[in-house]
Motif scaffolding. Structure first.
Motif, PDB file in Angstrom:
ATOM      1  N   GLN A 146       0.836  -1.209   0.000  1.00 15.53           N
ATOM      2  CA  GLN A 146       0.000   0.000   0.000  1.00 15.53           C
ATOM      3  C   GLN A 146       0.864   1.250   0.000  1.00 15.53           C
ATOM      4  O   GLN A 146       0.555   2.219  -0.688  1.00 15.53           O
ATOM      5  CB  GLN A 146      -0.891   0.034   1.245  1.00 15.53           C
ATOM      6  N   GLU A 159       2.208   1.870  -3.418  1.00 18.81           N
ATOM      7  CA  GLU A 159       1.158   2.187  -4.394  1.00 18.81           C
ATOM      8  C   GLU A 159       0.630   3.606  -4.214  1.00 18.81           C
ATOM      9  O   GLU A 159       0.469   4.339  -5.185  1.00 18.81           O
ATOM     10  CB  GLU A 159      -0.016   1.211  -4.246  1.00 18.81           C
ATOM     11  N   LYS A 160       0.327   3.973  -2.966  1.00 18.66           N
ATOM     12  CA  LYS A 160      -0.390   5.218  -2.707  1.00 18.66           C
ATOM     13  C   LYS A 160       0.437   6.269  -1.990  1.00 18.66           C
ATOM     14  O   LYS A 160      -0.025   7.384  -1.810  1.00 18.66           O
ATOM     15  CB  LYS A 160      -1.622   4.925  -1.846  1.00 18.66           C
ATOM     16  N   GLY A 161       1.645   5.936  -1.564  1.00 20.37           N
ATOM     17  CA  GLY A 161       2.425   6.833  -0.720  1.00 20.37           C
ATOM     18  C   GLY A 161       2.974   8.043  -1.444  1.00 20.37           C
ATOM     19  O   GLY A 161       3.067   8.086  -2.667  1.00 20.37           O
ATOM     20  N   GLU A 162       3.337   9.040  -0.656  1.00 17.35           N
ATOM     21  CA  GLU A 162       3.957  10.251  -1.157  1.00 17.35           C
ATOM     22  C   GLU A 162       5.449  10.198  -0.837  1.00 17.35           C
ATOM     23  O   GLU A 162       5.866   9.489   0.065  1.00 17.35           O
ATOM     24  CB  GLU A 162       3.311  11.472  -0.518  1.00 17.35           C
ATOM     25  N   LEU A 207       2.794   7.323   4.102  1.00 17.26           N
ATOM     26  CA  LEU A 207       1.368   7.209   3.860  1.00 17.26           C
ATOM     27  C   LEU A 207       0.644   7.304   5.193  1.00 17.26           C
ATOM     28  O   LEU A 207       1.021   6.639   6.163  1.00 17.26           O
ATOM     29  CB  LEU A 207       1.052   5.867   3.183  1.00 17.26           C
TER      30      LEU A 207
END
Length: 131
Positions: free
Chosen positions: A19, A22-25, A37
């Motif tokens: 996750q 995939e979605k982290g900054e 994240l």
């Protein structure tokens, strides 16, 4: 605050790591890259952190392990920057991008800078939501 880096503070879950990527900054302060994240992870510590060093840049495991040890120690000593300023739970990963073996003073300085940058970004985003 205790200067520890115990089992519950380490990011080990493969699902959470997937996750995160995939979605982290991302925040960079060469040679450190921090991927983070905001996520509910259900542990008693507000931050779970992991460390990674590229096998491509450091072929020998002893070199990778040494760098990871330096990064974990720098995080352990400077995590108060996060804990004093965060209210929500986060997961994060520190990745070493350099191609040369660092010394501890470099890693420590860069860790402080990237954590401070993270705290400033989070406080700025909270202020912009409040307006």
């Amino acid at each position: 605050m205790q200067y520890t880096y115990g089992k519950e503070e380490k990011l080990k879950s493969k699902k959470l790591i997937a996750q995160l990527f995939e979605k982290g900054e991302v925040l960079k302060n060469f040679p450190l890259r921090m991927v983070y994240l905001k996520i509910e992870h259900g542990f008693k510590y507000p931050v779970q952190a992991g460390v990674s060093v590229s096998k491509r840049n450091f072929k020998r495991a002893v070199d990778r392990n040494r760098i990871k040890r330096l990064i974990r120690e720098a995080y352990r000593l400077n995590k108060y920057i996060l804990y004093d300023n965060l209210n929500e739970p986060y997961i994060m990963m520190f990745i070493y991008l350099g191609k040369k073996m660092p010394d501890f003073s470099l890693i420590d300085d860069k860790m402080k800078a990237v954590l401070q940058k993270f705290v400033n970004n989070q406080s700025n985003s909270i202020e912009s939501l409040g307006e």
